[in-house]
Motif scaffolding. Structure first.
Motif, mmCIF file in Angstrom:
data_model
loop_
_atom_site.group_PDB
_atom_site.id
_atom_site.type_symbol
_atom_site.label_atom_id
_atom_site.label_comp_id
_atom_site.label_asym_id
_atom_site.label_seq_id
_atom_site.Cartn_x
_atom_site.Cartn_y
_atom_site.Cartn_z
ATOM 1 N N LEU A 97 0.832 -1.200 0.000
ATOM 2 C CA LEU A 97 0.000 0.000 0.000
ATOM 3 C C LEU A 97 0.867 1.250 0.000
ATOM 4 C CD1 LEU A 97 -2.678 -1.115 2.606
ATOM 5 C CD2 LEU A 97 -2.760 -1.333 0.147
ATOM 6 N N GLY A 98 1.941 1.207 0.781
ATOM 7 C CA GLY A 98 2.820 2.373 0.846
ATOM 8 C C GLY A 98 3.427 2.693 -0.492
ATOM 9 N N THR A 99 3.945 1.670 -1.152
ATOM 10 C CA THR A 99 4.571 1.938 -2.444
ATOM 11 C C THR A 99 3.521 2.258 -3.494
ATOM 12 O OG1 THR A 99 4.638 -0.425 -2.788
ATOM 13 C CG2 THR A 99 6.669 0.607 -2.129
ATOM 14 N N ALA A 105 1.656 9.976 -3.728
ATOM 15 C CA ALA A 105 1.470 10.329 -2.320
ATOM 16 C C ALA A 105 2.654 9.803 -1.533
ATOM 17 C CB ALA A 105 0.176 9.716 -1.794
ATOM 18 N N PHE A 106 3.474 10.705 -1.046
ATOM 19 C CA PHE A 106 4.702 10.258 -0.376
ATOM 20 C C PHE A 106 4.479 9.986 1.104
ATOM 21 C CE2 PHE A 106 8.963 10.910 1.461
ATOM 22 C CZ PHE A 106 9.623 9.929 0.754
ATOM 23 N N THR A 107 3.616 10.754 1.745
ATOM 24 C CA THR A 107 3.466 10.657 3.192
ATOM 25 C C THR A 107 2.980 9.283 3.672
ATOM 26 O OG1 THR A 107 2.795 12.938 2.964
ATOM 27 C CG2 THR A 107 2.711 12.006 5.149
ATOM 28 N N PRO A 108 1.943 8.689 3.061
ATOM 29 C CA PRO A 108 1.497 7.387 3.558
ATOM 30 C C PRO A 108 2.618 6.364 3.588
ATOM 31 C CG PRO A 108 -0.024 8.195 1.917
ATOM 32 C CD PRO A 108 1.107 9.140 1.942
ATOM 33 N N PHE A 109 3.526 6.467 2.642
ATOM 34 C CA PHE A 109 4.669 5.549 2.597
ATOM 35 C C PHE A 109 5.448 5.601 3.909
ATOM 36 C CE2 PHE A 109 9.283 5.472 1.650
ATOM 37 C CZ PHE A 109 9.412 4.163 1.242
ATOM 38 N N LEU A 110 5.685 6.808 4.391
ATOM 39 C CA LEU A 110 6.452 6.948 5.640
ATOM 40 C C LEU A 110 5.672 6.392 6.827
ATOM 41 C CD1 LEU A 110 7.911 10.508 5.086
ATOM 42 C CD2 LEU A 110 9.097 8.347 4.868
ATOM 43 N N TYR A 111 4.378 6.654 6.848
ATOM 44 C CA TYR A 111 3.548 6.141 7.948
ATOM 45 C C TYR A 111 3.558 4.620 7.961
ATOM 46 C CZ TYR A 111 1.416 10.590 9.227
ATOM 47 O OH TYR A 111 1.209 11.849 9.682
ATOM 48 N N MET A 112 3.405 4.041 6.764
ATOM 49 C CA MET A 112 3.284 2.584 6.714
ATOM 50 C C MET A 112 4.616 1.907 6.996
ATOM 51 S SD MET A 112 0.622 2.358 3.618
ATOM 52 C CE MET A 112 -1.019 3.005 3.849
ATOM 53 N N PHE A 113 5.691 2.537 6.572
ATOM 54 C CA PHE A 113 6.992 1.953 6.904
ATOM 55 C C PHE A 113 7.268 2.053 8.397
ATOM 56 C CE2 PHE A 113 10.121 0.340 3.874
ATOM 57 C CZ PHE A 113 9.276 0.198 2.803
ATOM 58 N N THR A 136 15.705 1.913 4.954
ATOM 59 C CA THR A 136 16.705 2.868 5.438
ATOM 60 C C THR A 136 16.295 4.290 5.087
ATOM 61 O OG1 THR A 136 18.279 1.164 4.799
ATOM 62 C CG2 THR A 136 19.186 3.228 5.577
ATOM 63 N N ALA A 137 15.686 4.450 3.921
ATOM 64 C CA ALA A 137 15.289 5.791 3.510
ATOM 65 C C ALA A 137 14.014 6.241 4.208
ATOM 66 C CB ALA A 137 15.086 5.819 1.998
ATOM 67 N N ALA A 138 13.264 5.298 4.770
ATOM 68 C CA ALA A 138 11.960 5.632 5.350
ATOM 69 C C ALA A 138 12.096 6.096 6.796
ATOM 70 C CB ALA A 138 11.030 4.446 5.241
ATOM 71 N N SER A 139 10.976 6.094 7.490
ATOM 72 C CA SER A 139 10.845 6.835 8.744
ATOM 73 C C SER A 139 11.929 6.577 9.787
ATOM 74 C CB SER A 139 9.495 6.517 9.373
ATOM 75 O OG SER A 139 8.577 6.149 8.408
ATOM 76 N N ARG A 140 12.178 5.312 10.117
ATOM 77 C CA ARG A 140 12.983 5.090 11.308
ATOM 78 C C ARG A 140 14.445 5.480 11.117
ATOM 79 N NH1 ARG A 140 12.847 -0.404 14.712
ATOM 80 N NH2 ARG A 140 10.727 0.261 15.083
ATOM 81 N N HIS A 141 14.985 5.129 9.966
ATOM 82 C CA HIS A 141 16.429 5.337 9.810
ATOM 83 C C HIS A 141 16.761 6.642 9.098
ATOM 84 C CE1 HIS A 141 17.174 1.386 11.424
ATOM 85 N NE2 HIS A 141 16.164 0.972 10.702
ATOM 86 N N ASP A 142 15.915 7.044 8.190
ATOM 87 C CA ASP A 142 15.971 8.385 7.606
ATOM 88 C C ASP A 142 17.331 8.760 7.008
ATOM 89 O OD1 ASP A 142 15.318 10.828 6.792
ATOM 90 O OD2 ASP A 142 15.246 11.768 8.758
ATOM 91 N N LEU A 143 17.529 8.329 5.797
ATOM 92 C CA LEU A 143 18.810 8.574 5.147
ATOM 93 C C LEU A 143 19.105 10.055 4.933
ATOM 94 C CD1 LEU A 143 19.540 6.105 2.232
ATOM 95 C CD2 LEU A 143 21.020 6.789 4.074
#
Lengths: 365, 164, 163
Positions: free
Chosen positions: A108-110, A117-125, B46-53
């Motif tokens: 779903l994120g990708t 939509a970039f933000t949902p990707f960060l939430y889901m990760f 790595t690029a996503a929330s927790r590690h944030d490249l």
């Protein structure tokens, strides 16, 4: 005009190449060219022992490794006639369902990323990381686990896992509402996905499309219900199907929505499994001394997050499998792309491709 | 530089152009979004929330023309190997390659029976940093990227390259 | 597989079904000649209605033996399944394509062709699918040898001291 997309392209979910024939901006034909990640899985199987194949099944569908392990060990166990302890079965179900949630989160994120939509990707990760933490706690690996063995598991659950799992479920359930607010019912997202790439049920069946893609077309077909393996017959859960809430049945949005609903169903299953799981039991009790199935063959299907994952195993009575064929659900899902993407715009092709949720590792093996 | 020293306040740094160039390069190497296989998922994580490249100045680019670093994340097959080479050639100088994971380093678990697997990406492009692991954890990738930054920082683009 | 399916098929195609020693086995061996007609029959007959082709597996039984193709069929409506096996000659393996009946067979057959060199006659687009078009040999045959180089890229052979 012939347009080439890939093999290096940010929204092809791996190394996939699409040769798109277009008339202006309308797509008239798509030829997917695959094999850029053909890692000779089946050749390796013919040279390694049954136990050694398990890590390779991990790497086929690297987003849902637990489910791939699961399908393989279930097939080998059925071929050998091994009865697995109850605790092992429950732990397997918990792990498989957790991984299903993780896989859908990534899908779903990708998908949001594909649409823009970039933000949902960060939430889901962020939430996916919490599931990976649970796996890491159990077997030490984040992505490729080699956790399920023929006849058992590599490790028992660690102390505190059950509480951590409950914690995660309590945290996760309200999050789904957040995803819905962010993406599912977002006006722009609906505009991009509703009524796009409609996949009729007959076409889906003829093309062998399974899993959430088939359910998105309104067919309530789930192997966990239809041919229950392991202990799936002991849980109560529903099969979400596409209803065409914002468009027509079988469009991109339906396929997406089915995945969102499936995560909630998985949460239900995990809760029941955590409750019913026997607290005592040796996970190594049924491990065979030697994995040497009798002569014969088996075709066994299980429900991976992407659909029917089948293993065809031919045994010649030796410790090395004679032939293993993996029938991957993403392979058939990509096969249907040409059929459903014809007549749409180029930008819709990427929306349709994302909604099919393919993993190239599994397609090329 | 003796004439200028201690003449100004602390907000002026005196350095050679050479050093300045490599310092500027090292702090923002934009990487090429080049997911191949399993490791690509870890690269995304790595690029996503927790590690944030992005906190170490790494930003994903989709086009080889805009990228400085190519992270080869995953198994390179022979069919893909030719494309990897072409993509590397399309990148603008100075360019760096990171081989992430054991597959890109040596073929990994596929080295023995993989008739279609390239046994290490260094057979087609030069590699600067190897990151072991199958797949490497995000921390390992971060460490590898910091190692690369260190390497770039010690480069002297106007005079000579280190190690040559 | 229920006995009914076997009986129905034997009645319709008496010449094409290979007799088996044990009737209880859960597969059916078919001669390649009439396979397309049998497949059409399996798909279209209302009481069989095998609408979903699950998997096509190629098998190589060794350099002196034969090749084989196995089809796993499933019916979404009747919830029954069937395995069809077709034994093929190693020197000229040919089997009718069923790609027009089950569209998913398109890619499955291309994959089997790619790996075993089994020709599916009547397939509209029989090319290699996973390997590059200029690849030589059929990798999953038991007598396959890994090439030395591909487009100038070295493919190192197995070196014992590496272990």
């Amino acid at each position: 005009m012939v347009l080439n997309i890939g093999p290096q392209h940010p929204s092809t979910h791996g190394v996939l190449r699409l040769k798109v024939k277009t008339d202006g901006e309308i797509v008239s034909e798509i030829t997917p060219i695959i094999g850029y990640l053909h890692r000779c899985f089946e050749k390796h199987c013919e040279n390694l022992s049954y136990e050694q194949v398990i890590p390779y099944t991990d790497r086929c569908d690297y987003i849902a490794s637990m489910n791939n392990n699961f399908g393989y060990v279930v097939a080998v166990e059925e071929l050998m006639g091994i009865e697995v302890p109850e605790r092992v079965e429950y732990i397997r179900v918990i792990m498989a369902e957790l991984n299903r949630i993780a896989s859908h989160l990534l899908a779903l994120g990708t998908y949001g990323l594909d649409i823009g939509a970039f933000t949902p990707f960060l939430y889901m990760f962020r939430d996916r990381e919490r599931i990976l933490d649970l796996f890491e706690m159990t077997c030490g690996a984040r992505l490729l686990y080699n956790y399920m063995w023929v006849g058992g598991l590599s490790h028992d659950l660690p102390v505190g896992f059950v509480e951590a799992a409950y914690d995660f479920l309590d945290y996760f359930e309200p999050q789904v509402k957040e995803y819905n607010d962010l993406l599912t019912y977002n006006k722009i997202f609906i505009e991009r996905t509703a009524d796009i790439g409609v996949l009729p049920a007959e076409v889906a069946i003829n093309y062998g499309v399974t899993g959430p893609n088939l359910r998105g077309s309104g067919v309530a077909w789930d192997l966990r219900k239809a041919e229950p393996y392991s202990v799936y017959d002991r849980f109560e859960f529903d099969i979400p199907v596409g209803k065409g809430l914002v468009g027509s049945v079988g469009d991109c949005w339906d396929r997406y929505w089915v995945r969102v609903q499936e995560m909630l169903e998985s949460v239900k299953i995990i809760r029941q499994a955590l409750q019913k799981m026997p607290s005592e039991g040796d996970v190594h009790a049924a491990l065979p001394k030697k994995v040497r199935p009798p002569k014969g063959s088996i075709y066994k299907r299980t429900e991976s997050p992407r659909g029917d994952l089948g293993y065809y195993i031919i045994s010649s009575g030796k410790p090395v499998p004679f032939r293993i064929k993996m029938r991957s659900p993403a392979f058939t899902a990509l096969c249907v792309l040409d059929e459903i993407a014809r007549g749409w715009m180029i930008s819709d092709v990427l929306a349709i491709l994302g909604s099919l949720d393919i993993v190239l590792g599994e397609i090329d093996r | 530089m003796g004439v200028l020293e201690h003449k100004f306040q602390d907000n002026i740094v005196v350095a050679s152009v050479d050093k300045l160039l490599s310092w500027a390069r090292s702090t923002s190497p934009w990487y090429f979004q080049f997911g191949l296989a399993c490791c690509a998922i870890e690269m995304m994580a790595t690029a996503a929330s927790r590690h944030d490249l992005e906190r170490i100045g790494m930003m994903p680019r989709s086009s080889p023309r805009q990228a400085d670093v190519m992270i080869v994340s995953g198994t390179v097959t022979l069919k893909m190997g030719l494309r990897v080479k072409r993509l590397y050639e399309q990148m603008a100088d100075p360019k760096y390659v990171i081989a992430m994971g054991s597959c890109a380093t040596s073929g990994g678990p596929y080295w023995k029976y993989g008739y279609h697997v390239l046994k290490g990406v260094d057979l087609v492009v030069p590699v600067d940093v190897y990151i072991p692991g199958c797949p490497p954890r995000p921390e390992a990738l971060l460490d590898g990227l910091l190692k690369l930054q260190e390497k770039i920082r010690h480069e002297r683009p106007l005079t000579r390259k280190t190690g040559t | 597989m229920s006995q009914d399916i076997r009986t129905i098929l034997k009645k319709a195609f008496p010449a094409a079904i290979v007799e088996q020693e044990a009737e209880t086995e859960d597969y059916l061996e078919v001669r390649p000649g009439e396979w397309f007609e049998i497949a059409t029959f399996l798909h279209d007959t209302p009481e069989l209605k095998f609408d979903s082709l699950q998997c096509i597996t190629g098998v190589d039984w060794g350099p002196e033996a034969h090749l084989e193709v196995r089809y796993n069929l499933h019916s979404m409506e009747h919830k029954h399944k069937l395995e069809i096996r077709i034994v093929l000659d190693r020197t000229a393996p040919e089997v009718p394509s069923v790609e027009k009946i089950w569209r998913v067979a398109d890619w499955f057959e291309r994959e089997v062709y790619d790996m075993y060199g089994i020709v599916f006659t009547g397939h509209r687009n029989l090319r290699r699918i996973l390997l590059p078009d200029d690849w030589v040999g059929w990798p999953l045959r038991k007598d396959y040898e890994t090439p030395e180089t591909y487009h100038g890229i070295v493919v190192p052979k197995i070196k014992e001291e590496w272990e």
